[in-house]
Design an enzyme around this catalytic site. Structure first.
Site, short mmCIF file in Angstrom:
data_model
loop_
_atom_site.label_atom_id
_atom_site.label_comp_id
_atom_site.label_asym_id
_atom_site.label_seq_id
_atom_site.Cartn_x
_atom_site.Cartn_y
_atom_site.Cartn_z
N THR A 68 0.84 -1.20 0.00
CA THR A 68 0.00 0.00 0.00
C THR A 68 0.87 1.25 0.00
O THR A 68 2.10 1.15 -0.14
CB THR A 68 -1.01 -0.05 1.17
OG1 THR A 68 -1.92 1.03 1.01
CG2 THR A 68 -0.34 0.06 2.53
N LYS A 72 3.79 1.65 -3.62
CA LYS A 72 3.28 0.89 -4.77
C LYS A 72 4.17 0.98 -6.02
O LYS A 72 4.15 0.09 -6.85
CB LYS A 72 1.86 1.33 -5.10
CG LYS A 72 0.85 0.89 -4.05
CD LYS A 72 -0.57 1.23 -4.46
CE LYS A 72 -1.52 0.88 -3.34
NZ LYS A 72 -2.92 1.05 -3.72
N GLY A 132 -9.07 14.65 -10.45
CA GLY A 132 -7.77 14.39 -9.83
C GLY A 132 -6.75 13.92 -10.85
O GLY A 132 -7.11 13.46 -11.94
P1 ATR Z 1 -2.84 9.73 -4.75
O1 ATR Z 1 -1.59 8.96 -5.06
O2 ATR Z 1 -3.66 9.15 -3.64
O3 ATR Z 1 -3.63 9.98 -5.97
P2 ATR Z 1 -1.65 12.37 -4.77
O4 ATR Z 1 -0.70 11.92 -5.81
O5 ATR Z 1 -1.18 13.20 -3.65
O6 ATR Z 1 -2.37 11.11 -4.11
O7 ATR Z 1 -2.87 13.12 -5.52
C1 ATR Z 1 -3.89 13.73 -4.85
C2 ATR Z 1 -4.88 14.36 -5.83
O8 ATR Z 1 -5.85 15.09 -5.08
C3 ATR Z 1 -4.26 15.36 -6.79
O9 ATR Z 1 -4.96 15.32 -7.99
C4 ATR Z 1 -4.49 16.70 -6.06
O10 ATR Z 1 -4.52 17.83 -6.89
P3 ATR Z 1 -3.16 18.56 -7.34
O11 ATR Z 1 -2.56 17.71 -8.41
O12 ATR Z 1 -3.59 19.89 -7.83
O13 ATR Z 1 -2.29 18.65 -6.09
C5 ATR Z 1 -5.87 16.45 -5.50
N1 ATR Z 1 -6.15 17.33 -4.38
C6 ATR Z 1 -5.71 17.18 -3.11
N2 ATR Z 1 -6.18 18.19 -2.33
C7 ATR Z 1 -6.95 18.97 -3.13
C8 ATR Z 1 -7.73 20.15 -2.93
N3 ATR Z 1 -7.84 20.72 -1.73
N4 ATR Z 1 -8.39 20.66 -3.99
C9 ATR Z 1 -8.30 20.10 -5.21
N5 ATR Z 1 -7.59 18.99 -5.46
C10 ATR Z 1 -6.91 18.42 -4.45
#
Ligand code: ATR
Length: 288
Positions: A68, A72, A132
């Site tokens: 996890t 990964k 995202g």
């Molecule tokens: P994971 O591997 O779980 O996908 P990550 O790589 O940190 O985690 O990605 C988190 C996603 O949530 C990203 O798309 C992030 O947007 P950014 O690319 O702009 O950072 C999005 N995200 C997290 N917090 C956010 C917020 N408050 N508003 C909008 N998007 C958010």
């Protein structure tokens, strides 16, 4: 409580943190139900010891492992072999013992696919909006391309990250990538298409404890959502899901995806096949 003996095979989850994981519940329940002599634990591993942990688990004759966050991708370097889908996705969550080392698979995305199938949602030919552009969203896009989505629109706060996914997907799926677009939410909402779409919420926004947040709160977006998947499962109903439902769509959380990624991993590790009835029983346990 099952008997643990000298023949019991060990499996486990590698990650950090691992304390809140549901994987031991899924795997130990499956083992008990199917009479498989297996015991599954959770192993918190420090970042600089991931390789050692994988080699050690193999040396200790572990039958398999799950991986996890945040390992990964990192774990790939320690594998003997990688399944082609996991290689496309660029993330491995399941290690299966083979002669000479572990083979890596990704069961998260087949898990989401199987969850969607069990909800009667077909990806083929659909217009799908992915919210995202992190690691999870990237995997979702690859899975959608693999399964014949007609059009995929990635909406992310940081446009560059959405563009990066498209660039990678174009290399991996030279044909399917024609269907890919990245645009900010405002721009997407200005498009004048009457087509409804499936929305997949792949950000961490709305996750416990910040349950009153959603990555988009504009009804104009939700009005055209026919089915919404939030990959979050805590809380059980996120604000995203509430907004989908308020606007007449169906909404699902990430619990079934979690269930099926575990089931597929168990099937790969043990060679067993899990039927729908057993899947439903485990789902009921997860909901408790
Ligand atoms: P994971 O591997 O779980 O996908 P990550 O790589 O940190 O985690 O990605 C988190 C996603 O949530 C990203 O798309 C992030 O947007 P950014 O690319 O702009 O950072 C999005 N995200 C997290 N917090 C956010 C917020 N408050 N508003 C909008 N998007 C958010």
């Amino acid at each position: 409580m099952r008997d643990i003996s000298g023949t019991t095979r060990i499996c486990g989850l590698l990650g950090n943190p691992v304390e809140h994981t549901k994987s031991p519940l899924i795997h130990n329940t499956l083992a008990e139900k199917l009479g498989v002599d297996l015991c599954y634990g959770a192993f918190r591993v420090d970042e600089d010891r991931v390789e050692e942990a994988v080699k050690g688990a193999y040396a200790l004759n572990f039958l398999g492992m799950n991986v996890t966050v945040p390992y990964k991708s990192r774990v790939i370097a320690s594998l003997k072999e990688i399944d082609p889908l996991a290689a496309k996705i660029g993330a491995v969550n399941t290690l299966v013992r083979t002669s000479g080392g572990f083979k890596g698979y990704n069961t998260d995305m087949p898990g989401l696919y199987r969850a969607m199938c069990s909800d009667g949602v077909d990806i083929k030919g659909e217009r799908i909006v992915v919210l995202g552009a992190g690691g999870v969203a990237r995997a979702v896009v690859m899975m959608l391309l693999e399964n014949g989505a007609k059009e995929i629109i990635i909406c992310n706060r940081t446009q560059k990250k959405a563009m990066d996914i498209i660039e990678e997907a174009e290399k991996i799926f030279p044909d399917g990538s024609k269907a890919l677009m990245a645009m900010p939410m405002d721009e997407f909402l200005m498009q004048e298409s009457a087509d409804k779409y499936i929305a997949i919420q792949a950000t961490s926004v709305g996750m416990y404890p910040k349950v009153d947040e959603a990555v988009c709160d504009n009804d104009a977006f939700y009005e055209k959502v026919k089915v919404g998947y939030d990959l979050i499962f805590n809380p059980e109903e996120t604000l995203f899901m509430k907004l989908v439902k308020k606007n007449g769509g169906k909404a699902y959380n990430g619990l079934k995806m979690l269930l099926y990624q575990g089931i597929i991993a168990f099937e790969l590790m043990t060679g067993e096949k899990i039927n729908d009835e057993t899947a439903d029983e485990i789902l009921a346990k997860l909901k408790k």
